[in-house]
Design a protein around this motif. Structure first.
Motif, mmCIF file in Angstrom:
data_model
loop_
_atom_site.group_PDB
_atom_site.id
_atom_site.type_symbol
_atom_site.label_atom_id
_atom_site.label_comp_id
_atom_site.label_asym_id
_atom_site.label_seq_id
_atom_site.Cartn_x
_atom_site.Cartn_y
_atom_site.Cartn_z
ATOM 1 N N ARG A 1 1.030 -18.443 -32.515
ATOM 2 C CA ARG A 1 -0.028 -18.655 -33.599
ATOM 3 C C ARG A 1 -1.535 -18.905 -32.843
ATOM 4 N NH1 ARG A 1 0.637 -23.793 -37.290
ATOM 5 N NH2 ARG A 1 0.206 -24.904 -35.206
ATOM 6 N N SER A 2 -1.490 -19.644 -31.833
ATOM 7 C CA SER A 2 -2.721 -19.941 -31.144
ATOM 8 C C SER A 2 -3.321 -18.662 -30.571
ATOM 9 C CB SER A 2 -2.577 -21.140 -30.217
ATOM 10 O OG SER A 2 -2.325 -22.337 -30.483
ATOM 11 N N ASP B 1 3.666 -22.483 -31.940
ATOM 12 C CA ASP B 1 2.211 -22.798 -31.852
ATOM 13 C C ASP B 1 1.649 -21.816 -30.843
ATOM 14 O OD1 ASP B 1 -0.286 -23.908 -32.737
ATOM 15 O OD2 ASP B 1 -0.314 -24.748 -30.677
ATOM 16 N N ARG C 1 -2.856 -15.641 -31.305
ATOM 17 C CA ARG C 1 -3.340 -14.865 -32.543
ATOM 18 C C ARG C 1 -4.584 -15.295 -32.970
ATOM 19 N NH1 ARG C 1 1.958 -15.329 -34.915
ATOM 20 N NH2 ARG C 1 1.297 -16.761 -36.420
ATOM 21 N N LEU C 2 -4.902 -16.601 -33.220
ATOM 22 C CA LEU C 2 -5.976 -17.115 -33.590
ATOM 23 C C LEU C 2 -7.191 -16.856 -32.642
ATOM 24 C CD1 LEU C 2 -7.704 -19.297 -35.381
ATOM 25 C CD2 LEU C 2 -7.054 -20.745 -33.686
#
Lengths: 203, 203
Positions: B72-73, B69, B75-76
């Motif tokens: 992923r966070s 995460d 990248r978001l």
């Protein structure tokens, strides 16, 4: 919108305020993403044995924050919420009842889940005991005598255990927890991220 | 937009990926809410002693999820991120340097915080040792000799400890953590909620 594609898993524990809030938002989410959702109750007790964690409200500092945040999050999402006097509670009977009903009629199982959550988090009823679960199940049209018998059936108990074990094997450690095409998302805060993930197909 | 009103507290730990991501979003947030933000590094070590918690990555199940995460966070939110080889690290020198600079020039302290975070979470440099912190501080224009001396000063150590104690007294147990007019918000996921809270004045 028709809900095509492989199901999005929605894991929740019946004693979890954030799981309850997520249950109130899940069907709108399902419509928005156009993918069927599979409701899968879990038990956090066995998870905490693995993670070494404890119920939120029992953790110093985090506990106070959580109590405040449960009702604040509910208000934000326009979900009725009254923090239960007895909290948390054991929910193995609720879980077994859910899967027993779900194997027969998934939409009845959703209705049961919502009724159990409402009884606990809105009406303040203790839903821990099998009799309480049967009573609530009856109110949504489930055959009470058959369910009461099922809750004593070792095969039904085993069925519940298998579901919890499968959730743990899939990496589920909290409530709510969503899995989209193998991608895990923990927390009601992550609903927008689940939606983006489905729409974009990951990033 | 001018930033009026009482400050919104932004707490973060220099070894926290979510704190780092929040630091990349904080100045846009500050503009949107029109309230000044006070950057306040903390140490999670003393917090974990109280809460009985552990660094996320050391918790079974949660650890694997978190590693996934973090990036992923990032990248978001379009934030550069490379998970550091040595993780987590002790950040007491970084914290002391921050407050020492902050007492002299708050905008230089923000520049230092951003440089420290970039060194650790983008360039993979270990920012634990005082020498590493001084080196990075120098690169953003801080007087290196004066800072190196300050990091040995008992008064500067005491100043850092007071900040951590004050954060704990204010209920801060994670990173990032925001406090708006006494209302606490934990996690980078809660930035939209912080924004709503300021705009609406609570709900």
């Amino acid at each position: 919108m028709s809900a095509g594609g492989s199901p999005v898993d929605f894991y929740f524990e019946f004693s979890s305020p954030y799981g309850y809030i997520a249950s109130q938002l899940a069907e709108d989410l399902e419509k928005r993403i156009g993918r069927p959702m599979q409701w899968r109750p879990i038990l956090l007790g066995p998870v905490f044995k693995i993670t070494g964690q404890a119920p939120l409200v029992e953790i110093p500092m985090k506990g106070e924050y959580s109590r405040r945040d449960f009702s604040r999050s509910a208000r934000l999402h326009k979900v009725a919420y009254a923090h239960p006097e007895k909290f948390p509670i054991g929910t193995v009977a609720a879980l077994r009842a859910f899967y027993w009903v779900n194997d027969r009629d998934p939409s009845a199982a959703r209705a049961l889940a919502k009724a159990l959550y409402k009884a606990y988090f809105v009406e303040g009823k203790d839903i821990g005991a099998p009799q309480a679960v049967v009573e609530i199940a009856k109110s949504v049209g489930v055959d009470a005598a058959a369910l009461a018998a099922a809750l004593e059936d070792p095969a039904v108990k085993e069925r519940g255990k298998r579901e919890v074990d499968a959730a743990i094997a899939a990496g589920v450690f909290g409530s709510p927890f969503f899995v989209v095409d193998g991608e895990p998302f923990w927390g009601v805060d992550r609903i927008p991220m689940v939606e983006d993930w489905v729409r974009i197909g990951g990033w």
